[in-house]
Scaffold this active site. Structure first.
Site, mmCIF file in Angstrom:
data_model
loop_
_atom_site.group_PDB
_atom_site.id
_atom_site.type_symbol
_atom_site.label_atom_id
_atom_site.label_comp_id
_atom_site.label_asym_id
_atom_site.label_seq_id
_atom_site.Cartn_x
_atom_site.Cartn_y
_atom_site.Cartn_z
ATOM 1 N N ASP A 34 25.323 33.950 35.739
ATOM 2 C CA ASP A 34 26.499 34.841 35.720
ATOM 3 C C ASP A 34 27.432 34.539 36.886
ATOM 4 O O ASP A 34 28.529 35.105 36.956
ATOM 5 C CB ASP A 34 26.064 36.313 35.741
ATOM 6 N N ASN A 35 27.019 33.665 37.783
ATOM 7 C CA ASN A 35 27.878 33.279 38.904
ATOM 8 C C ASN A 35 28.339 31.832 38.785
ATOM 9 O O ASN A 35 28.723 31.210 39.774
ATOM 10 C CB ASN A 35 27.139 33.482 40.229
ATOM 11 N N GLY B 46 30.284 50.431 41.755
ATOM 12 C CA GLY B 46 31.546 49.765 41.441
ATOM 13 C C GLY B 46 32.390 49.419 42.665
ATOM 14 O O GLY B 46 33.505 48.928 42.533
ATOM 15 N N ARG C 203 31.976 45.778 38.938
ATOM 16 C CA ARG C 203 32.914 46.312 39.941
ATOM 17 C C ARG C 203 34.187 45.480 40.008
ATOM 18 O O ARG C 203 35.001 45.672 40.908
ATOM 19 C CB ARG C 203 32.261 46.372 41.297
HETATM 20 P P1 AMP Z 1 26.177 39.629 41.897
HETATM 21 O O1 AMP Z 1 24.786 39.554 42.419
HETATM 22 O O2 AMP Z 1 27.191 40.110 42.895
HETATM 23 O O3 AMP Z 1 26.608 38.386 41.200
HETATM 24 O O4 AMP Z 1 26.169 40.791 40.801
HETATM 25 C C1 AMP Z 1 25.336 40.803 39.691
HETATM 26 C C2 AMP Z 1 25.780 41.909 38.780
HETATM 27 O O5 AMP Z 1 25.732 43.163 39.452
HETATM 28 C C3 AMP Z 1 27.196 41.780 38.225
HETATM 29 O O6 AMP Z 1 27.169 42.289 36.921
HETATM 30 C C4 AMP Z 1 27.980 42.670 39.150
HETATM 31 O O7 AMP Z 1 29.166 43.134 38.570
HETATM 32 C C5 AMP Z 1 26.995 43.802 39.399
HETATM 33 N N1 AMP Z 1 27.240 44.507 40.659
HETATM 34 C C6 AMP Z 1 27.040 44.042 41.915
HETATM 35 N N2 AMP Z 1 27.371 44.975 42.825
HETATM 36 C C7 AMP Z 1 27.817 46.060 42.147
HETATM 37 C C8 AMP Z 1 28.318 47.335 42.513
HETATM 38 N N3 AMP Z 1 28.426 47.721 43.788
HETATM 39 N N4 AMP Z 1 28.686 48.182 41.528
HETATM 40 C C9 AMP Z 1 28.572 47.828 40.235
HETATM 41 N N5 AMP Z 1 28.109 46.655 39.824
HETATM 42 C C10 AMP Z 1 27.736 45.764 40.758
HETATM 43 MG MG MG Z 2 28.250 37.896 40.322
#
Ligand code: AMP
Ligand code: MG
Length: 532
Positions: free
Chosen positions: A284-285, A150, A118
């Site tokens: 990934d963070n 997204g 996103r």
């Molecule tokens: P996060 O837990 O926020 O670090 O996200 C982990 C993964 O999920 C990453 O690849 C983000 O881009 C994806 N992601 C999180 N929320 C969304 C969303 N609402 N739409 C699309 N991808 C998402």
């Molecule tokens: Mg992330």
């Protein structure tokens, strides 16, 4: 109505509008592109990114703006045309937007391809020799969106906007936030993961960093044995962002890994210093530049508790609890070491990097702790014991970490008054607690005498390491509640107060109090889900 913004601070050079600035695209120029140009969810091979444009929104409206971040970029306050860009409805002519491909280890397990699901990078600005990527978070689906939409909700966007800037002003390495734009669209989220999805307001944050590349960008190439792409990405990052290391070679890759380890250690020491808990330290963070990145279910330690995690998803294992963060960073660096192995091909060199991490963390954290205590060193006999007992005292009764350290500068064995505001149980501390605290203060005073630093100097020094203002979870939630009702004044006030976190600001004393009891169990105030 967009908020009224104060005029440009004097002494800054004329700033330009986002619509007219020239954007660079070094990332997309240097690295392999996904040949597929259509926007649909897929597994992508070999590429570092996919071209994708933001999806338009109904009614982009500026909710918040960081003047400080804008000054970094030489940007003027946004016209409505610029707000259209910041909401994802329009592109400047030189923007080449893309979503990056990455993978990651989530909660200790390899999760395969993740990527910018996103987030969409618009382009790079290069004011006076710098390089800053502008990236929209919540800008619509990308090839990496998997099953999600997204988009981002207002609450998580307010939190990312405010915390990025607060961390910067605290002196913690971090990505920045330029703007917060309401989309005018709703986004459906199951906030409590209890099967009751609700519509919420959508928003987009424009975040800014020299690069948003993560450990996971390297891991995805390595996991698929894409050694050429892996090397191109490493060469790009070293050439653009670690120029001092010289021309890439196996030896330079090894030194680069050690430098990533060092930077990560410094970032972690800062987190521990200010009581920040990231909440989702998946690989990934983790930024390759050692910046705090991806503000999700993060939290600030209120009662000092090494086992505290703000992330409800993390509650069973507490993998990402405050006190575990330094070890988790090391675990994450070991995953990065595995990914870089094809380039470095030297186990001792990779092990050396991990040792650099351990040494740099220990040294930096010790130095910061000394500064928090108003000491020049913690290397004297008895210092180890003094520190151990301090953390014991802090855990004897629920004690606000921020208020305790801030108050410590003015406390003594004969005057515990400056510390009383830090205790969550109101009224007189218990006899046993008081006795242990006073005893420790006596030892601490003895230790201060060895330093013989004038009191004024010591207090000033301690105040520079012990913030008065941090973004307490309940304050962010109050700002979200008001913003959801169309009132952005608390966002503006917090941004302003948190831009001077070490200063006394008597008119904002109410923001330097321990968390009120009503907030103890309220969602968003002490525990958060990953839903965002
Ligand atoms: P996060 O837990 O926020 O670090 O996200 C982990 C993964 O999920 C990453 O690849 C983000 O881009 C994806 N992601 C999180 N929320 C969304 C969303 N609402 N739409 C699309 N991808 C998402
Ligand atoms: Mg992330």
């Amino acid at each position: 109505m967009p908020p009224t913004l104060p005029s440009t601070p004097a002494g800054r050079s004329a700033a330009a509008d986002l619509t007219t600035l020239e954007f660079d695209d070094s990332f997309t120029r240097s690295l392999p592109a996904d040949p597929e140009g259509r926007n649909f969810v897929r597994q992508v091979a070999s590429a570092a990114y996919s071209h994708v444009t933001p999806t338009t929104v109904s009614a982009p409206r500026l909710l918040a703006w960081s003047d400080d971040c804008a000054a970094l970029l030489g940007l003027s306050r946004p016209t409505q045309a610029a707000v259209e860009i910041l909401g994802g409805n329009r592109l400047a002519p030189t923007m080449r937007p893309y979503a990056a491909r990455y993978g990651g280890h989530q909660f200790g397990h390899w999760a395969g391809q993740l990527g910018d699901g996103r987030a969409i990078t618009l382009g790079e600005l290069t004011p006076s020799g710098g390089r800053w990527e502008l990236q929209l978070k919540g800008a619509g689906p990308t090839p990496y969106s998997r099953t999600a939409d997204g988009r981002a909700v207002l609450r998580s966007s307010v939190r990312e906007f405010l915390c990025s800037e607060a961390m910067h002003f605290l002196g913690v390495p971090t990505t920045r936030a330029l703007s917060l734009v309401a989309t005018g669209d709703t986004v459906v989220r199951d906030m409590f993961y209890n099967g009751d999805p609700q519509p919420e307001q959508g928003a987009v944050v424009c975040r800014v960093a020299p690069s948003f590349v993560r450990f996971g960008n390297f891991e995805i190439h390595a996991s698929r044995e894409e050694n050429e792409s892996l090397q191109r990405l490493a060469d790009y990052i070293i050439t653009q962002h670690f120029r001092d290391l010289g021309t890439p070679s196996p030896e330079v890759y090894a030194r680069w890994f050690a430098e990533i380890c060092r930077r990560t250690a410094v970032m972690l020491a800062h987190w521990m210093r200010v009581g920040f808990v990231h909440g989702v330290m998946n690989t990934d963070n983790m930024s390759i530049l050692g910046l705090t990145i991806d503000y999700g279910p993060y939290g600030w330690l209120e009662g000092y508790d090494p086992a505290w995690t703000p992330n409800t998803t993390d509650l069973p294992g507490r993998r990402y609890a405050y006190g575990r963060q330094p070890d988790i960073a090391s675990w994450n660096l070991a995953r990065l070491a595995n990914a870089l192995n094809p380039l470095i091909e030297s186990v001792p060199a990779l092990e050396h990097g991990l040792e650099v991490y351990a040494d740099a963390f220990t040294r930096t954290w010790r130095g910061m702790l000394a500064q928090k205590l108003g000491l020049t060193t913690l290397d004297r006999p008895g210092d180890e014991e003094l520190v151990r007992e301090l953390f014991g005292v802090l855990q004897q009764t629920e004690t606000d970490m921020t208020l305790f350290f801030r108050g410590l500068a003015r406390a003594s064995a004969s005057n515990i008054e400056p510390l009383v505001a830090a205790f969550y149980v109101d009224g007189e501390p218990s006899e046993t607690h008081r006795a242990r605290l006073v005893k420790w203060l006596g030892q601490y005073e003895g230790r201060l005498q060895v330093e013989a630093m004038p009191a004024d100097e010591r207090i000033a020094r301690m105040n520079r390491a012990n913030p008065k203002y941090v973004l307490r979870n309940y304050q962010a939630q109050l700002a979200i509640d008001a913003a959801a009702q169309g009132d952005v004044s608390l966002i503006e006030r917090l941004l302003s107060v948190l831009s001077r976190p070490y200063d006394e600001q008597p008119e904002h004393e109410d923001l330097a109090q321990r968390r009120p009891e009503w907030a103890r169990h309220r969602a968003g105030c002490s525990a958060l889900s990953c839903s965002s």
